[in-house]
Enzyme design. Structure first.
Site, PDB file in Angstrom:
ATOM      1  N   GLY A  13      -2.460 -14.900   9.169  1.00 43.05           N
ATOM      2  CA  GLY A  13      -2.367 -13.428   9.104  1.00 43.05           C
ATOM      3  C   GLY A  13      -2.585 -12.958   7.680  1.00 43.05           C
ATOM      4  O   GLY A  13      -2.051 -11.924   7.263  1.00 43.05           O
ATOM      5  N   THR A  15      -4.919 -11.532   6.144  1.00 43.69           N
ATOM      6  CA  THR A  15      -5.563 -10.239   5.861  1.00 43.69           C
ATOM      7  C   THR A  15      -4.687  -9.083   6.343  1.00 43.69           C
ATOM      8  O   THR A  15      -5.111  -7.935   6.294  1.00 43.69           O
ATOM      9  CB  THR A  15      -6.919 -10.143   6.599  1.00 43.69           C
ATOM     10  N   GLY A  16      -3.482  -9.392   6.816  1.00 47.53           N
ATOM     11  CA  GLY A  16      -2.640  -8.369   7.435  1.00 47.53           C
ATOM     12  C   GLY A  16      -1.822  -7.563   6.440  1.00 47.53           C
ATOM     13  O   GLY A  16      -1.872  -7.777   5.213  1.00 47.53           O
ATOM     14  N   LEU A  18       1.620  -7.257   6.112  1.00 45.07           N
ATOM     15  CA  LEU A  18       2.730  -7.926   5.418  1.00 45.07           C
ATOM     16  C   LEU A  18       2.207  -8.817   4.303  1.00 45.07           C
ATOM     17  O   LEU A  18       2.769  -8.861   3.205  1.00 45.07           O
ATOM     18  CB  LEU A  18       3.558  -8.768   6.403  1.00 45.07           C
ATOM     19  N   ALA A  19       1.106  -9.526   4.596  1.00 44.37           N
ATOM     20  CA  ALA A  19       0.543 -10.426   3.593  1.00 44.37           C
ATOM     21  C   ALA A  19       0.191  -9.643   2.332  1.00 44.37           C
ATOM     22  O   ALA A  19       0.527 -10.050   1.214  1.00 44.37           O
ATOM     23  CB  ALA A  19      -0.691 -11.129   4.162  1.00 44.37           C
ATOM     24  N   LYS A 181      17.749 -10.699  -0.955  1.00 45.65           N
ATOM     25  CA  LYS A 181      17.946  -9.696  -2.017  1.00 45.65           C
ATOM     26  C   LYS A 181      18.998 -10.196  -3.009  1.00 45.65           C
ATOM     27  O   LYS A 181      19.982 -10.817  -2.612  1.00 45.65           O
ATOM     28  CB  LYS A 181      18.379  -8.358  -1.386  1.00 45.65           C
ATOM     29  N   GLU A 215      16.638   5.677   5.309  1.00 49.55           N
ATOM     30  CA  GLU A 215      15.308   5.645   4.664  1.00 49.55           C
ATOM     31  C   GLU A 215      14.633   7.008   4.801  1.00 49.55           C
ATOM     32  O   GLU A 215      14.680   7.614   5.881  1.00 49.55           O
ATOM     33  CB  GLU A 215      14.426   4.580   5.320  1.00 49.55           C
ATOM     34  N   HIS A 239      18.449  -7.241  10.085  1.00 49.85           N
ATOM     35  CA  HIS A 239      18.952  -7.166   8.706  1.00 49.85           C
ATOM     36  C   HIS A 239      20.440  -6.790   8.620  1.00 49.85           C
ATOM     37  O   HIS A 239      21.210  -7.399   7.882  1.00 49.85           O
ATOM     38  CB  HIS A 239      18.150  -6.153   7.908  1.00 49.85           C
TER      39      HIS A 239
END
Ligand code: NDP
Ligand SMILES: O=C1O[C@H](COP(=O)(O)O)[C@@H](O)[C@H](O)[C@H]1O
Length: 465
Positions: A13, A15-16, A18-19, A181, A215, A239
């Site tokens: 993936g 080219t996606g 997230l990448a 994090k 957010e 999360h």
């Protein structure tokens, strides 16, 4: 790091979205900071027959847009180690990947560790795992799975079975980037390194815990994904539950990976199934007009929920979880709200006058709110704040969550990754909510969600306002 084994990092993936936004910039950060092994290769994978040069241009653009400043020498060194293996990857047809990996071994050595990062839509996880097994690329490899690892109990069980048919649990790294994090890691470090904090980490001293991730972001650029997911699946059971487990866990036998992972995952087994009456779901006005969203969508863009942890340490303390899109404020704050002192001669103490909180956003911070005498001639009380931004800790060199987690994969450290026993229980905790969700309330963009959610957090109220 000289001690790290030579590595071939295969990015499925590549080219996606997230990448380009997370994985490539984080991998590059590790390169710039000298944290990659001496010998490594990055092989992007995709369904098109893309030449190496074209993929390098794509990576360059991604780093310029989402990474930090690109130094010419760093980039030149980096780009030489980037390849692309196209034409897809299925059980029947592996495309170019096996030959590109084989050729890569001549550059980095036959002993190179294979790390597969599956940054693909979740519907592709099973097929790609089967293909890794079929083409001899699973043996001894580490495989990173993006989230969500299943979207229901049945989907989770099916995926878990398919993945374990090819890989041993020790090879599997299920990402939840909130665990990577800097401030999340300090939830356990602060507690286990400081007796004064450890001593108050329980229901005798804590009145409520808030895990609050409002957010301002909208979902316009991934509407289709979001409209089949919603806030409960995208954030709450992933999360926010993992962060809740970080807070709620009992002291692990050691801070070694196995022990830390065990402590975190086993407390999820003590989460009480969520009561639908203790959940508020919302959808922002105008959500259904977004391109890619169904006209009659009932998907939640907001959730606030009360979670109870049935352990001696936490019985009776509500964990208040909230997140949503298009809200008035962006924050990622975990707060332990302390009880008022028993037998205090002071009356009318503010509910939010004693709070230890962790800012999970950016490089993180630890804050303390305390009730003090307002300096001056009168005897008035006021709430003062102390703040420790983590980058100001001596010698701090904060890592982004994805850099942290990729580095852990290279090191073979699974402490910040999720485990199937915890995930299986997540679905039991969420079952009633998923099967029988409460009616969705509308809320105005820029507000803090449906007003009903305020009642959940009484008497203190949500600290992020
Ligand atoms: N984007 C984000 O912000 C976040 C994403 N994630 C997770 O990361 C993973 C990847 O997300 P994202 O990058 O947004 O996804 P994309 O939709 O951008 O897909 C990634 C790449 O996978 C390939 N692909 C798409 N569909 C298929 C398919 N059916 N079979 C095989 N390959 C396919 C495409 O590459 P090509 O056409 O070159 O083959 C595409 O560029 C998902 O699991 C997602 O849930 C997690 C957190 C945040
Ligand atoms: O995984 C996700 O996380 C982001 C929030 O993460 P952060 O990178 O801002 O810390 C959230 O916006 C997104 O909906 C969700 O898929």
């Amino acid at each position: 790091m000289a001690s790290l084994q030579p590595t071939i990092f295969v990015l499925f993936g590549a080219t996606g979205d997230l990448a380009k936004r997370m994985v490539l910039p984080s991998f590059y950060q590790l390169h710039v900071e000298g944290l990659l092994p001496d010998k490594w290769l990055l092989i992007g994978n995709g369904r098109h027959d893309t030449p190496d040069e074209e993929f390098r241009d794509h990576v360059h653009d991604a780093l310029k847009e989402f990474g930090s400043d690109l130094d010419r020498a760093d980039w030149d060194e980096f780009s030489q180690r980037v390849r692309f293996a196209g034409n897809g990857f299925t059980v029947d047809d592996p495309g170019q990947l096996p030959e590109v990996v084989e050729a890569g071994r001549t550059d980095v050595g036959d002993d190179a560790q294979l790390v597969h990062y599956i940054a693909l839509p979740p519907s592709a996880f099973e097929d790609y795992t089967a293909a890794l097994g079929a083409h001899g690329l699973a043996q001894g490899a580490r495989v990173v799975y993006e989230k969500p690892f299943g979207t229901s109990q049945e989907a989770f069980e099916q995926l878990d079975k398919a993945v374990h048919a090819v890989l041993d649990e020790k090879q599997i790294y299920r990402i939840d980037h909130f665990l990577g994090k800097e401030a999340t890691q300090n939830l356990h470090v602060l507690r286990f390194a400081n007796g004064m904090i450890d001593g108050i980490w329980n229901s005798d001293h804590v009145a409520q815990v808030q895990i609050d991730v409002p957010e301002t972001l909208n979902i316009d650029d991934r509407a289709e994904f979001y409209d089949s997911t919603g806030a409960v699946l995208d954030m709450l059971v992933t999360h926010l539950f993992q962060v809740a487990a970080e807070i709620a866990m009992e002291p692990p036998a050691s801070l070694r990976a196995e022990d830390l992972q065990s402590a975190r995952e086993s407390v999820i087994g003590c989460f009480r199934p969520i009561e639908v009456s203790e959940v508020v779901l919302g959808q922002y006005d105008g959500y259904r007009d977004v391109e890619g969203v169904a006209d009659d969508s009932t998907v939640d863009t907001f959730v606030a929920a009360k979670l109870w942890v049935d352990t001696d340490r936490w019985r009776g303390v509500p964990f208040l979880l909230r997140t949503g899109k298009m809200l008035g404020v962006s924050a990622q704050r975990v707060s332990l709200v302390f009880t008022k002192p028993a037998n205090s001669p002071l009356t009318d103490l503010p509910h939010d006058g004693a709070v230890l909180s962790f800012d999970l956003s950016g490089n993180g911070a630890i804050d303390m709110a305390m009730t003090v005498k307002e300096p001056g001639p009168n005897f008035d009380l006021s709430v003062g704040h102390l703040s420790l931004p983590l980058p100001e800790v001596p010698d701090a060199e904060p890592l982004s969550p994805y850099s942290r987690l990729i580095l852990d994969v290279l090191n073979g450290d699974r402490s910040l990754f999720t485990r199937p026993d915890g995930l299986a229980h997540v679905w039991e905790v969420a079952a009633r909510l998923l099967d029988n969700p409460p009616a969705i309330k509308q809320y105005a963009g820029g507000s803090m969600g449906p007003k009903e959610s305020d009642e959940l957090a009484s008497p203190c109220g949500w600290l992020v306002r």
